[in-house]
Design an enzyme around this catalytic site. Structure first.
Site, PDB file in Angstrom:
ATOM      1  N   ILE A 146       7.410 -15.934   4.028  1.00 22.82           N
ATOM      2  CA  ILE A 146       8.326 -15.662   5.136  1.00 22.82           C
ATOM      3  C   ILE A 146       9.720 -15.942   4.611  1.00 22.82           C
ATOM      4  CG2 ILE A 146       9.101 -16.355   7.429  1.00 22.82           C
ATOM      5  CD1 ILE A 146       6.272 -16.996   8.153  1.00 22.82           C
ATOM      6  N   GLY A 147      10.554 -14.911   4.588  1.00 26.76           N
ATOM      7  CA  GLY A 147      11.881 -15.087   4.006  1.00 26.76           C
ATOM      8  C   GLY A 147      11.771 -15.535   2.562  1.00 26.76           C
ATOM      9  N   LYS A 177       8.932 -22.285  12.063  1.00 27.83           N
ATOM     10  CA  LYS A 177       8.431 -22.039  13.405  1.00 27.83           C
ATOM     11  C   LYS A 177       8.580 -20.568  13.730  1.00 27.83           C
ATOM     12  CE  LYS A 177       8.459 -24.124  18.007  1.00 27.83           C
ATOM     13  NZ  LYS A 177       9.042 -25.206  18.838  1.00 27.83           N
ATOM     14  N   ASP A 271      13.554 -32.776  26.945  1.00 28.23           N
ATOM     15  CA  ASP A 271      12.183 -33.142  26.569  1.00 28.23           C
ATOM     16  C   ASP A 271      12.190 -34.202  25.464  1.00 28.23           C
ATOM     17  OD1 ASP A 271       9.429 -33.110  26.769  1.00 28.23           O
ATOM     18  OD2 ASP A 271       9.158 -31.376  25.459  1.00 28.23           O
TER      19      ASP A 271
END
Length: 406
Positions: A146-147, A177, A271
């Site tokens: 990825i990349g 992610k 959160d």
């Protein structure tokens, strides 16, 4: 990444400007004043990218796009359309026909180069055989890359997202992610949250916020973001071992500093919990997971179906009662974490979700053990039911924590 680009625009000045900008980026560029002139060259050379104005004499840019998509040799040819701001119907039509991106007038060098670079990178990934969607559909499979990162393993899979461990050529590891498999009805919500996380993480930088190493689109147009990787894990994994009071204070101070950077940009995390506090080293702690973060002025505390945003054990009273949020919201959640670090248990418990939420709103926090009495004023102020009674800023909280003696 050098490429062959074909520009179509009937305005000589704009066409010349585009050619100059793209050639300055070392691309090979051909230009034409109409779609009719450009089509034979497109079919002959199959350039890496076409950039076309929508308003052209004769065949329009939309008609050029439709013609290319209908012809198998050019059906997947990347094409960026140039249009004016506010032409929503044209945007819609272009999307339906398969445009890859839009550039709006008046043209700016940064916007043009960003759009071109992003589309070329995506095309390069496709030609290299990166098919991430198939890996997402098959949980057992992983994309090779990825990349710039070679994928080593899957770290986690959540609702609609997954996190992969990657390593670049220099040996730097990253937690990547990206979107995972989600039901169609959940995908829009997941995508919105993920886009917000990427935006927030890229907009605010601080030593106590997880650093963004890279981001981009997969071969199938899915967004991803690479965060720094934390081999030591998160704070939740250390709570079972017990946290010494002096370390608990250090953690609160560092987390508060990171949250303060978010608050300074008008953002509330919403959160704060041990699983979102990462351990960079024995003395360095970092806030992560900005998927629920929102700018205060546009904040909503619940999802459209009425669910509370946040984690029940750490959520603030105002998140439950749908009152305005601010920095004090995160200070309250951090107060719950502080109590848990000092005592080894959460201050509010219940037989079910609703009892826990009721306790946050109505039940006073239990007192700390006598041996921890000196921490009581700080914890009480952090856990005040009324936001106005809490520390006004994280700076005030840090000052109070630093004043505690050991």
């Amino acid at each position: 990444m050098m490429a062959e680009i074909l520009v179509v625009d009937d305005d000589d000045a704009i066409r010349g400007w585009l050619v100059a900008v793209l050639r300055s980026a070392r691309h090979t560029v051909r230009s034409f004043g109409s779609a009719e002139e450009a089509l034979p060259q497109i079919r002959k050379t199959l350039p890496d990218l076409v950039v076309s104005d929508i308003r052209l004499p004769g065949k329009s840019g939309l008609e050029l796009l439709e013609t290319l998509r209908a012809d198998p040799p050019t059906a997947t040819l990347p094409l960026i359309l140039i249009t004016s701001v506010g032409h929503r119907q044209i945007f819609r039509k272009g999307m339906e026909l398969g445009a890859d991106d839009f550039i709006t007038k008046p043209l700016a060098v940064e916007e043009v180069t960003r759009a071109v670079d992003a589309r070329l990178a995506r095309a390069h990934a496709q030609s290299a055989g990166e098919r991430v969607r198939s890996a997402v559909a098959d949980p057992a499979a992983l994309p090779a890359r990825i990349g710039r990162f070679r994928i080593e393993k899957r770290l986690a899979r959540g609702v609609g997202t997954q996190v992969l461990l990657g390593r670049d050529q220099s040996g730097v590891q990253a937690a990547i992610k990206m979107l995972g498999h989600a039901a169609d009805e959940d995908r829009d919500v997941t995508l919105e949250r993920f886009a917000r996380e990427i935006e927030t993480a890229g907009a605010v930088r601080h030593p106590n916020l997880a650093a963004v190493l890279d981001r981009g689109l997969t071969a199938d147009g899915e967004p991803w973001v690479a965060f720094e990787f934390f081999p030591m894990g998160d704070l939740a994994g250390f709570l079972t071992q017990g946290i010494a009071p002096h370390l608990a204070c250090r953690i609160v101070g560092q987390v508060a500093a990171g949250l303060g950077a978010l608050h300074g940009a008008g953002i509330v995390h919403r959160d704060v919990k041990p699983a979102n506090i990462m351990v960079r080293s024995a003395n360095a702690f970092v806030v992560t997971d900005f998927g629920t973060a929102k700018r205060v002025r546009v904040d909503t505390t619940l999802t459209p179906d009425g669910r509370v945003v946040g984690t029940p054990s750490y959520v603030s009273p105002e998140q439950i009662t749908r009152k305005p949020l601010g920095p004090q919201t995160d200070i309250y959640s951090l107060g719950v974490v502080f109590h848990e670090m000092l005592c080894g248990n959460k201050p509010f418990a219940g037989a079910d979700f609703h009892q826990v939420l009721h306790s946050h709103v109505m039940v006073p926090a239990p007192p700390l053990p006598t041996r921890l009495a000196r921490f009581q004023p700080v914890v009480d102020r952090m856990l005040a039911k009324d936001p106005a009674a809490r520390f006004a800023t994280t700076d005030e909280l840090i000052e109070a924590v630093n004043a505690l003696s050991f």
